[in-house]
Structure formats: C-alpha cells, structure tokens
Write a protein that holds these residues in place. Structure first.
Motif, short mmCIF file in Angstrom:
data_model
loop_
_atom_site.label_atom_id
_atom_site.label_comp_id
_atom_site.label_asym_id
_atom_site.label_seq_id
_atom_site.Cartn_x
_atom_site.Cartn_y
_atom_site.Cartn_z
N UNK A 3 24.06 45.64 40.03
CA UNK A 3 25.00 44.99 40.95
C UNK A 3 25.25 45.94 42.12
N UNK A 4 24.71 45.59 43.26
CA UNK A 4 24.75 46.50 44.42
C UNK A 4 25.95 46.19 45.32
N UNK A 75 44.09 34.06 43.78
CA UNK A 75 44.25 34.34 42.35
C UNK A 75 43.00 34.14 41.54
N UNK A 76 41.84 34.10 42.21
CA UNK A 76 40.57 33.87 41.49
C UNK A 76 39.81 35.19 41.30
N UNK A 77 38.94 35.19 40.32
CA UNK A 77 38.08 36.35 40.04
C UNK A 77 36.90 36.32 41.02
N UNK A 83 30.57 34.45 37.38
CA UNK A 83 29.29 33.80 37.05
C UNK A 83 28.51 34.54 35.97
N UNK A 84 28.73 35.85 35.82
CA UNK A 84 27.89 36.64 34.90
C UNK A 84 28.11 36.19 33.45
N UNK A 85 27.07 35.65 32.78
CA UNK A 85 27.25 35.07 31.45
C UNK A 85 27.44 36.12 30.35
N UNK A 87 29.08 39.08 30.84
CA UNK A 87 30.21 39.95 31.19
C UNK A 87 29.75 41.38 31.49
N UNK A 88 28.53 41.49 31.99
CA UNK A 88 28.08 42.81 32.44
C UNK A 88 28.93 43.25 33.63
N UNK A 89 29.34 42.27 34.44
CA UNK A 89 30.26 42.56 35.54
C UNK A 89 31.64 42.11 35.11
N UNK A 90 32.58 43.02 35.13
CA UNK A 90 33.95 42.68 34.72
C UNK A 90 34.91 43.01 35.86
N UNK A 91 35.96 42.23 35.95
CA UNK A 91 36.95 42.40 37.02
C UNK A 91 38.35 42.47 36.40
N UNK A 92 39.21 43.28 37.01
CA UNK A 92 40.59 43.36 36.52
C UNK A 92 41.29 44.56 37.11
N UNK A 93 42.53 44.82 36.66
CA UNK A 93 43.24 46.01 37.12
C UNK A 93 42.42 47.25 36.76
N UNK A 94 42.33 48.19 37.69
CA UNK A 94 41.41 49.32 37.53
C UNK A 94 41.72 50.15 36.27
N UNK A 95 43.00 50.32 35.95
CA UNK A 95 43.35 51.12 34.76
C UNK A 95 42.84 50.45 33.49
N UNK A 96 42.96 49.12 33.45
CA UNK A 96 42.47 48.37 32.27
C UNK A 96 40.96 48.48 32.15
#
Ligand code: SF4
Ligand code: SF4
Length: 197
Positions: A3-4, A75-77, A83-85, A87-96
């Motif tokens: 993921x570039x 409020x969307x990801x 789209x990543x099936x 979950x190789x790419x994950x999004x959220x609060x950086x500490x989590x």
C-alpha cells in the motif's frame, strides 16, 4: 502487495518546504494538499522521501493520497481500509493501531517469524508515520527509505551551510595562494630584466 499511501508524517518534509502553504495538517492529523493554493512548483515531490506525490497531467498541481479526507469528514473509513477483504490495511486511532500491531508482531515472533518489526510506528522516522507498516525485511526491500534516508529538509540546512562556508574558505585560500605565486613570478621577472639591462 504494497500500500503506497502517503504516510502523513508527523514531521512532514512536504509540508515544511511548500512555499504557498498549500499543504496543511488537518483536524485528523493527516497531511492534505489544498488544490487551489498549489502552484505546481514540485518542491514537495523532491522533499517527500516516499515518492507518493505526483503532478496531475491535467490540472498541473500536486496530488497524493488524502487518506480519504472527504470520507473522514463524514465519519467513514478510508476506501482502501474499507475495501481490503483481509484487513491487511487497518484504520483507526493511532494508539489503538500501534497496540494492535505490537500484538501482531509478538504473535509472529512466537510463530518463528523473528524478523517481523514495525516500520514508522515509533518516532525515529520523521517524528513518526501515521501510516506505518509491519515488515519482515529491511525497508529498502519494500521500496521504503531507511531512517537515515528519511530526513526533514531543515536537518540539512546546518550541514549544507557549514559545507558552503568551508568551500568558500578553501576557494578564497586557493585564490590568495595563486595571487601570491603570480606576484612572486612578476617580481622574479622584474629582477631578471633589471640584471640583464
Ligand atoms: S509521505 Fe510524503 S507526502 Fe506524505 S506527509 Fe510524508 S512527506 Fe508528505
Ligand atoms: S507543488 Fe503545490 S503542494 Fe507541492 S510544494 Fe509546490 S505549491 Fe506546495
């Protein structure tokens, strides 16, 4: 697959060099290019050690991953994480994310993948990357810069200034010595002429 994306660096070189203020830090701590303010000078392209900025062939302005700023505002990801099936790419609060990634590294180590480590999760690369990676090889194997290669431009100001001053002093000394030698030659030639006459 790699993921570039823009890493939304804590100390972002692109943001530091942009002469028009087109690059800003958003309320989500992401780095965003405001298109109307960009003059297409390309300074940010040179400054980014990750090579993630390009100039639009149609608009002639700089463009890069925005971490889906428009989606975040609603409020969307980001679309890539959604789209990543696998979950190789994950999004959220950086500490989590960092805590989750550290657990993943521990799990890999316990399974024998002892080379696994996090790249950009601590503050050693540009103060920290808000898009960081779990790698199992050195960064260069993935086309990522090493810690030494990823520097903010202002870090180079003092070394470059000292080098420039040193170069000027050496050049000045060289000119002074050359002038001295020329003076000696003229004096010697005048002495020869005086002796022969
Ligand atoms: S990855 Fe490049 S474009 Fe993104 S914030 Fe860092 S320096 Fe700027
Ligand atoms: S190309 Fe645009 S965003 Fe990049 S440094 Fe120049 S003005 Fe700033």
């Amino acid at each position: 697959m790699m993921s570039d994306v823009c890493k939304h660096c804590v100390n972002a070189p692109c943001l530091e060099v942009c002469p028009t203020g087109a690059i800003i830090r958003t309320e989500f701590d992401t780095v965003y290019i405001q298109e109307p303010t960009c003059n297409g000078c390309r300074d940010c392209i040179t400054a980014c050690p990750f090579g993630v900025i390009h100039v639009s062939a149609e608009k002639h302005i700089a463009q890069k991953c925005t971490l889906c700023y428009d989606r975040l505002q609603h409020g969307l990801v980001p679309a890539c994480a959604q789209a990543c099936p696998t979950q190789s790419i994950q999004f959220g609060p950086i500490a989590e994310l960092k805590a989750r990634a550290a657990m993943r590294v521990d799990a890999l180590h316990s399974r024998g993948e002892t080379e696994a480590y996090l790249y950009g999760a601590d503050d050693s690369i540009l103060g920290g990357l808000n898009a960081f990676y779990l790698l199992v090889d050195r960064p260069e194997a993935y086309g990522l810069p090493s810690k030494a290669q990823a520097q903010v431009p202002s870090r180079s100001v003092w070394p470059a200034s000292i080098k420039a001053v040193a170069t000027s002093l050496v050049a000045g000394l060289g000119a002074f010595l050359a002038f001295g030698r020329r003076k000696e030659r003229v004096a010697a030639s005048e002495r020869e002429e005086a002796t022969s006459s």
